[in-house]
Design an enzyme around this catalytic site. Structure first.
Site, PDB file in Angstrom:
ATOM      1  N   HIS A 144      -2.758  83.770  72.820  1.00  0.00           N
ATOM      2  CA  HIS A 144      -2.073  83.401  73.999  1.00  0.00           C
ATOM      3  C   HIS A 144      -1.882  81.960  73.854  1.00  0.00           C
ATOM      4  O   HIS A 144      -2.698  81.265  73.371  1.00  0.00           O
ATOM      5  CB  HIS A 144      -2.909  83.998  75.018  1.00  0.00           C
TER       6      HIS A 144
ATOM      7  N   CYS B  28       5.095  84.040  75.647  1.00  0.00           N
ATOM      8  CA  CYS B  28       4.031  83.015  75.965  1.00  0.00           C
ATOM      9  C   CYS B  28       4.566  81.690  75.256  1.00  0.00           C
ATOM     10  O   CYS B  28       4.443  80.458  76.018  1.00  0.00           O
ATOM     11  CB  CYS B  28       2.626  83.379  75.849  1.00  0.00           C
TER      12      CYS B  28
ATOM     13  N   ASP C 174      -0.464  77.080  82.878  1.00  0.00           N
ATOM     14  CA  ASP C 174      -0.230  78.336  81.927  1.00  0.00           C
ATOM     15  C   ASP C 174       1.294  78.817  82.730  1.00  0.00           C
ATOM     16  O   ASP C 174       1.075  79.237  83.857  1.00  0.00           O
ATOM     17  CB  ASP C 174      -1.149  79.602  81.860  1.00  0.00           C
TER      18      ASP C 174
END
Length: 286
Positions: free
Chosen positions: A75, A17, A98
């Site tokens: 995250h 991520c 995202d």
């Protein structure tokens, strides 16, 4: 990005991520879009859109699966500053984007842009993917007990387990800036309760009244290679004597929330606890 260019723009594999977020930040900034990288600690991954992270256990205390929900240690995503002419006035500014492929949105692995203000205000009907981002910082963590006949009972609901220390880099400084307040109201506040009601987070089956409270005692701080000692404390919160069986197991949990199948330690013992007293059992040392 250099490898992508050298390979004649073929997909580059693989990344985590923070890699996706760093690349996305670079690309959006090169296009003139103000962008920053954001880290959410204890980040929920709600796979079924019910705004809860569900864990299922049998009467022996084994995790029996049944849900792909998880809570990641952290995250990373992006925020980009833009106008939202597709929404009602007032939702311009920072938008969550995202780039990590987690869940499909309209049959494509993408997420956002979702207005940060809409997330904080519980306006989950506003595009795009607001319920998923809302769950990342607000989801309830629910533990279920599943009996042999398939019926289940809610054991515990934790409403403040996710969405901590939401962070970005301070502008012009190599320091962390806490922006949790942009995503959610303080845990336990009246505003938070109102937002949950607005977001229609309804847990149909109430958790039973607890007469036994279970907690863990762990020696701290814990360093790599140091012996770890874990004790289970069971508190009888009633005027009646309680006889119960303590089932304890320890497993490795990955940073993205998934448990390894191998059990490190198991412990089982029947105990009797007098009214209004505590019992402490040493379950793990190693």
């Amino acid at each position: 990005l250099r490898q992508w260019q050298k390979s004649n723009f073929q997909p580059v594999r693989y990344g985590q991520c923070w890699v996706f977020a760093a690349v996305t930040c670079t690309v959006l900034r090169s296009l003139g879009i103000p962008t920053r990288v954001v880290t959410n600690f204890d980040s929920a991954h709600d796979t079924d859109g019910n705004l809860t992270i569900d864990n299922y256990f049998n009467v022996e205390g084994d995790d029996i699966g049944g849900s792909s929900d998880s809570v990641w240690n952290f995250h990373v995503w992006n925020e980009c500053w833009m106008a939202r002419n597709d929404l009602v006035p007032g939702y311009d500014g920072w938008q969550v984007v995202d780039a990590t492929p987690q869940e499909e949105s309209d049959e494509t692995y993408c997420c956002g842009p979702a207005s940060v203000k809409a997330i904080k205000d519980g306006d989950l009907d506003y595009k795009y993917d607001a319920p998923f981002v809302f769950a990342e910082v607000n989801a309830h963590c629910v533990n279920w007990l599943v009996f042999a006949d398939g019926t289940k009972m809610k054991m515990d609901v934790d409403v403040s387990n996710v969405g901590h220390c939401v962070s970005t880099k301070k502008c012009g400084k190599d320091e962390r800036e806490d922006i949790t307040h942009l995503y959610k109201y303080p845990d336990g506040s009246t505003e938070e309760a109102e937002i949950f009601k607005k977001a229609r987070i309804v847990i149909a089956e109430p958790a039973p009244e607890k007469t036994l409270k279970v907690s863990l005692k762990v020696n701290k701080p814990i360093y790599l290679g140091q012996t770890v000692s874990v004790s289970v404390v069971i508190s009888n919160k009633s005027a009646d004597q309680k006889v119960c069986t303590v089932n304890f197991w320890a497993k490795k949990r990955m940073y993205h929330g998934f448990l390894e199948k191998e059990t490190i330690k198991t412990f089982k013992q029947e105990i009797t606890i007098p009214p209004w007293e505590d019992a402490e059992l040493s379950c793990l040392r190693g």
